[in-house]
Design a protein around this motif. Structure first.
Motif, PDB file in Angstrom:
ATOM      1  N   LEU A  86      32.226  36.758  35.695  1.00 10.18           N
ATOM      2  CA  LEU A  86      33.192  36.264  36.684  1.00 10.18           C
ATOM      3  C   LEU A  86      32.540  35.130  37.464  1.00 10.18           C
ATOM      4  O   LEU A  86      31.319  35.063  37.558  1.00 10.18           O
ATOM      5  CB  LEU A  86      33.583  37.394  37.634  1.00 10.18           C
ATOM      6  N   TYR A  87      33.382  34.236  38.016  1.00  8.22           N
ATOM      7  CA  TYR A  87      32.833  33.163  38.853  1.00  8.22           C
ATOM      8  C   TYR A  87      32.478  33.787  40.204  1.00  8.22           C
ATOM      9  O   TYR A  87      33.375  34.188  40.948  1.00  8.22           O
ATOM     10  CB  TYR A  87      33.864  32.040  39.012  1.00  8.22           C
ATOM     11  N   HIS A  89      31.513  32.846  43.085  1.00 13.01           N
ATOM     12  CA  HIS A  89      31.864  32.260  44.378  1.00 13.01           C
ATOM     13  C   HIS A  89      33.373  32.188  44.589  1.00 13.01           C
ATOM     14  O   HIS A  89      33.833  31.643  45.584  1.00 13.01           O
ATOM     15  CB  HIS A  89      31.266  30.856  44.479  1.00 13.01           C
ATOM     16  N   MET A  90      34.132  32.720  43.650  1.00 14.27           N
ATOM     17  CA  MET A  90      35.589  32.630  43.777  1.00 14.27           C
ATOM     18  C   MET A  90      36.187  34.018  44.013  1.00 14.27           C
ATOM     19  O   MET A  90      35.655  35.015  43.539  1.00 14.27           O
ATOM     20  CB  MET A  90      36.195  32.063  42.488  1.00 14.27           C
ATOM     21  N   THR A  91      37.316  34.036  44.712  1.00 21.12           N
ATOM     22  CA  THR A  91      38.020  35.309  44.905  1.00 21.12           C
ATOM     23  C   THR A  91      38.617  35.740  43.557  1.00 21.12           C
ATOM     24  O   THR A  91      38.647  34.952  42.608  1.00 21.12           O
ATOM     25  CB  THR A  91      39.184  35.149  45.903  1.00 21.12           C
ATOM     26  N   VAL A  92      39.086  36.961  43.519  1.00 17.17           N
ATOM     27  CA  VAL A  92      39.692  37.473  42.290  1.00 17.17           C
ATOM     28  C   VAL A  92      40.862  36.571  41.879  1.00 17.17           C
ATOM     29  O   VAL A  92      40.980  36.170  40.716  1.00 17.17           O
ATOM     30  CB  VAL A  92      40.166  38.929  42.511  1.00 17.17           C
ATOM     31  N   ARG A  93      41.695  36.210  42.876  1.00 17.20           N
ATOM     32  CA  ARG A  93      42.860  35.368  42.568  1.00 17.20           C
ATOM     33  C   ARG A  93      42.412  34.049  41.938  1.00 17.20           C
ATOM     34  O   ARG A  93      42.946  33.605  40.936  1.00 17.20           O
ATOM     35  CB  ARG A  93      43.657  35.095  43.852  1.00 17.20           C
ATOM     36  N   ARG A  94      41.368  33.466  42.530  1.00 12.45           N
ATOM     37  CA  ARG A  94      40.890  32.165  42.042  1.00 12.45           C
ATOM     38  C   ARG A  94      40.219  32.330  40.666  1.00 12.45           C
ATOM     39  O   ARG A  94      40.330  31.465  39.814  1.00 12.45           O
ATOM     40  CB  ARG A  94      39.910  31.588  43.059  1.00 12.45           C
ATOM     41  N   ASN A  95      39.547  33.473  40.465  1.00 12.56           N
ATOM     42  CA  ASN A  95      38.967  33.739  39.146  1.00 12.56           C
ATOM     43  C   ASN A  95      40.046  33.731  38.076  1.00 12.56           C
ATOM     44  O   ASN A  95      39.846  33.221  36.977  1.00 12.56           O
ATOM     45  CB  ASN A  95      38.258  35.100  39.149  1.00 12.56           C
ATOM     46  N   LEU A  96      41.197  34.298  38.432  1.00 12.80           N
ATOM     47  CA  LEU A  96      42.279  34.373  37.458  1.00 12.80           C
ATOM     48  C   LEU A  96      42.949  33.014  37.259  1.00 12.80           C
ATOM     49  O   LEU A  96      43.342  32.644  36.151  1.00 12.80           O
ATOM     50  CB  LEU A  96      43.335  35.400  37.909  1.00 12.80           C
ATOM     51  N   ASP A 128      41.963  39.148  47.093  1.00 10.41           N
ATOM     52  CA  ASP A 128      41.238  38.248  47.993  1.00 10.41           C
ATOM     53  C   ASP A 128      39.756  38.580  48.092  1.00 10.41           C
ATOM     54  O   ASP A 128      39.039  38.015  48.911  1.00 10.41           O
ATOM     55  CB  ASP A 128      41.891  38.279  49.385  1.00 10.41           C
ATOM     56  N   ARG A 129      39.298  39.497  47.260  1.00 15.37           N
ATOM     57  CA  ARG A 129      37.870  39.839  47.296  1.00 15.37           C
ATOM     58  C   ARG A 129      37.089  38.978  46.315  1.00 15.37           C
ATOM     59  O   ARG A 129      37.646  38.422  45.379  1.00 15.37           O
ATOM     60  CB  ARG A 129      37.675  41.306  46.910  1.00 15.37           C
ATOM     61  N   ARG A 130      35.793  38.925  46.563  1.00 15.48           N
ATOM     62  CA  ARG A 130      34.910  38.240  45.607  1.00 15.48           C
ATOM     63  C   ARG A 130      34.265  39.270  44.688  1.00 15.48           C
ATOM     64  O   ARG A 130      34.165  40.443  45.054  1.00 15.48           O
ATOM     65  CB  ARG A 130      33.814  37.495  46.365  1.00 15.48           C
ATOM     66  N   PRO A 131      33.751  38.824  43.528  1.00 15.07           N
ATOM     67  CA  PRO A 131      33.176  39.776  42.580  1.00 15.07           C
ATOM     68  C   PRO A 131      32.113  40.691  43.191  1.00 15.07           C
ATOM     69  O   PRO A 131      32.049  41.877  42.862  1.00 15.07           O
ATOM     70  CB  PRO A 131      32.568  38.871  41.513  1.00 15.07           C
ATOM     71  N   ALA A 132      31.309  40.148  44.126  1.00 16.10           N
ATOM     72  CA  ALA A 132      30.242  40.970  44.706  1.00 16.10           C
ATOM     73  C   ALA A 132      30.808  42.145  45.500  1.00 16.10           C
ATOM     74  O   ALA A 132      30.106  43.123  45.760  1.00 16.10           O
ATOM     75  CB  ALA A 132      29.353  40.115  45.599  1.00 16.10           C
TER      76      ALA A 132
ATOM     77  N   GLY B 180      24.324  32.134  32.010  1.00 14.30           N
ATOM     78  CA  GLY B 180      24.920  31.223  31.032  1.00 14.30           C
ATOM     79  C   GLY B 180      26.332  31.626  30.649  1.00 14.30           C
ATOM     80  O   GLY B 180      27.161  30.771  30.339  1.00 14.30           O
ATOM     81  N   ASP B 181      26.635  32.930  30.683  1.00 19.29           N
ATOM     82  CA  ASP B 181      27.962  33.327  30.202  1.00 19.29           C
ATOM     83  C   ASP B 181      29.072  32.923  31.160  1.00 19.29           C
ATOM     84  O   ASP B 181      30.236  32.877  30.770  1.00 19.29           O
ATOM     85  CB  ASP B 181      28.028  34.815  29.823  1.00 19.29           C
ATOM     86  N   VAL B 182      28.720  32.597  32.420  1.00 20.10           N
ATOM     87  CA  VAL B 182      29.735  32.075  33.336  1.00 20.10           C
ATOM     88  C   VAL B 182      30.240  30.732  32.798  1.00 20.10           C
ATOM     89  O   VAL B 182      31.439  30.457  32.802  1.00 20.10           O
ATOM     90  CB  VAL B 182      29.149  31.909  34.758  1.00 20.10           C
TER      91      VAL B 182
END
Lengths: 360, 286
Positions: A86-87, A89-96, A128-132, B180-182
């Motif tokens: 997952l990215y 630094h992005m929220t779940v919404r932004r990841n999607l 609105d949460r981040r992956p962490a 890297g997988d990101v």
């Protein structure tokens, strides 16, 4: 949605060849699981389908079109990684939404796809949460969500559950299975866990050392393994293998005795007729032993350890120097070093030659 | 327990002693000295003398102006350059990576005097290679040491050459911590390499870049070597005089330690203030 065809697919890293001419046909909408031990080339094969690894030889076709030289982004596939990827630094919404936004997808359509994925995976409250700030299971859902919003022709899963604890793994396994039924999209799933393979797959592809050993429906592989490797890999606990030799041949069947206990003899029907004295391996699954006297021969074993799980018991035993696992329903046999006699039903036993190939 | 603590402190004592004598005490002492008139013997307590002078001293404002100009131009240029270098160093296409890593880092370990001497030769108006190269593209020879603007540019070029590689190595470490997988996931998401750089790499590097900016701000606020050794002690005519150089001249040429101490505290306060601003805006941008 699309089918997939692999024709003589080869992968080399320098001088090292890791995939040796894989041939495979995957039907539209099928759930195919690549299974095999570490280093067997299953992830490499998946990454070649994704386009993340070059194909050294052969052809990969998606929906009838050869994609060897097609960029990963243009293959209309989506991949779920073992590490979620997952990215951060992005929220779940932004990841999607990120991939869709970067490609200029209309906003309303992006919103629709995100809402759809969030509903399917029940991640609405996480948007609105981040992956962490997510648990392992939630991250995995988001990773799957990111694949869903792409509306791909093929889903690729690279050991997606291996970072989850046992309970969550079972739960996610069921959810992935449901997802497949709901979406009906072709899915290719890599795992080293044969239980995942058995429970999820329409079709299992067993790999060893870069070669496809056998392809088939889960129960076909269980009931009719092509060789000793597949027989040992499919099924849990794994199949027992006992050394034996051919005692007598004739009349469409052979009689085999066990090296560990030559008094144990089994007569089994086979088409190929090895010579008398040929060494063979007898395979029998732990769950296929019978009560003493109920099989075609009795085998006396010494019990090392017994595990009682309530509905069933696993008895770890040995005969001469050969270790065995025996599964018996509700047996309360716990005596260490006690002798225990079980029956061997010939129709449940498999024979393998010295090269590990099945004698049928 | 008490005995074990005692032994621990006994082991620490030599360090603590040296730390207190040569680190802590000078910091406190210079603060006290900044409130003294050190141009009389014995020194006299005169709380407003040095600080009052600082507020109205054109030499101080000239040095502050020069330092800030260098800071505003050099730090962003250097960090941008370092980021690009780090991304190139991190490329899987690059062969002999350790060699480049060493080459970029090498300027930091080169002796300051040696590097200053080489720069003076390279930028010499008569036989410097830089003017020769400029000549080949039709630019007339620049008098790097006699023109204040050119001299400032020279200081900026020298400092950038010296520290860009150092920052690149720090940023490279940050880059390598991005899995890297990101990027593979982004590739499958049809995100182009340029978009990946701006939307994934840079945001993930933000804390590292911020760290490098803060380090560079502190370093530039103390800038001394380059204007002293390369551009003839802040020349021409104070055109490259920095706060560090002014401090040195006041302290060790004029032996006015009170004023030098006031300048030293101003440098420290400015460095802290600018760094805090950086951190504040860096966090805000998140």
């Amino acid at each position: 949605m699309a089918g997939l065809t692999l024709t003589n697919v080869v992968k080399r890293f320098g001088a090292l060849q890791v995939v040796h001419g894989a041939n495979l046909e995957i039907a539209d909408g099928e759930f195919v699981v690549f299974v095999g031990p570490s280093g067997c080339g299953k992830s490499t094969l998946l990454r070649m389908i994704a386009g993340l690894e070059d194909v050294s030889g052969g052809e990969i076709a998606i929906d009838g079109t050869v994609v060897n030289d097609v960029e990963p982004a243009e293959r209309r596939i989506a991949m779920v990684f073992q590490s979620y990827a997952l990215y951060p630094h992005m929220t779940v919404r932004r990841n999607l939404s990120f991939g869709l936004q970067m490609n200029g997808n209309p906003k309303e359509d992006t919103e629709r796809r995100i809402a759809h994925a969030a509903d399917i995976l029940q991640i609405n409250e996480l948007m609105d949460r981040r992956p962490a700030q997510l648990s392992g299971g939630q991250r995995q859902r988001v990773a799957i969500g990111r694949a869903i919003v792409r509306e791909p022709q093929v889903f690729l899963f690279d050991e997606p559950l291996s970072n989850l604890d046992a309970e969550l793994r079972v739960q996610m396994r069921v959810e992935i299975s449901k997802l497949h039924k709901q979406l009906g999209t072709t899915m290719i799933y890599v795992t080293h866990d044969q239980t995942e393979a058995m429970t999820l797959a329409d079709k299992i592809v067993v790999l060893r050392a870069g070669r496809i050993e056998q392809v088939g429906a889960p129960l076909d592989l269980y009931d009719d393994p092509a060789n000793q490797f597949v027989a040992g890999f499919v099924g849990s606990p794994k199949m027992n293998f006992l050394k034996g030799r051919v005692e007598a041949v004739g009349g469409g069947s052979i009689t085999v005795s066990l090296i560990a206990d030559p008094s144990v003899r089994l007569t089994m029907p086979v088409n190929s007729m090895p010579a008398e004295g040929t060494p063979v391996t007898l395979g029998i699954r732990p769950e296929h032993f019978t009560d003493a006297g109920a099989g075609n021969a009795d085998l006396k074993v010494a019990v090392d350890v017994a595990e009682h799980l309530g509905h069933t018991s696993y008895i770890y035993a040995s005969v001469a120097d050969e270790a065995l696992i025996i599964e018996r329903p509700e047996t309360r046999h716990s005596g260490h070093r006690q002798d225990f006699t079980v029956g061997l039903p010939a129709r449940r036993c498999f024979l393998f030659d010295a090269d590990g190939q099945r004698l049928r | 327990m008490r005995l074990r603590n005692g032994i621990a402190y006994a082991f620490l004592a030599p360090y603590l002693l040296i730390f207190a004598t040569f680190w802590l005490w000078p910091i406190i002492s210079s603060f006290l000295i900044s409130f003294q008139n050190t141009r009389v013997n014995p020194w006299r307590f005169a709380p407003s003398l040095n600080w009052g002078r600082l507020v109205g001293d054109p030499a101080f404002y000239n040095a502050l102006y020069n330092t800030l100009i260098i800071l505003v131009i050099q730090v962003p240029v250097m960090i941008a350059l370092a980021t690009v270098m780090a991304v190139l160093l991190n490329s899987p296409l690059l062969k002999a990576r350790p060699l480049y890593r060493f080459a970029f880092f090498a300027p930091v370990v080169v002796g300051e005097v040696a590097y200053a001497a080489v720069f003076r030769l390279m930028f010499s108006i008569d036989f410097g290679i830089v003017n020769k190269l400029l000549g080949t593209v039709g630019i007339s020879a620049i008098s790097w040491f006699d023109n204040a603007t050119a001299a400032m540019a020279l200081v900026i070029i020298a400092v950038t050459w010296r520290w860009a590689g150092y920052n690149a190595i720090i940023i490279l470490a940050g880059l390598q911590s991005v899995p890297g997988d990101v990027y593979e996931a982004a590739t499958l998401d049809r995100v182009s390499k340029v978009q990946q750089f701006f939307h994934i790499t840079l945001p993930l590097l933000r804390p590292i870049i911020l760290f490098c900016v803060v380090l560079s701000v502190i370093g530039t606020m103390q800038l001394f070597t380059e204007p002293f050794l390369i551009t003839n002690r802040g020349g021409p005519g104070g055109g490259t005089e920095t706060l560090g150089l002014l401090l040195y001249r006041q302290g060790f040429n004029s032996l006015n330690f009170g004023y030098a101490s006031a300048i030293a505290y101003t440098i420290a306060a400015l460095a802290v203030a600018i760094s805090l601003l950086n951190l504040f805006f860096g966090r805000q941008a998140k």
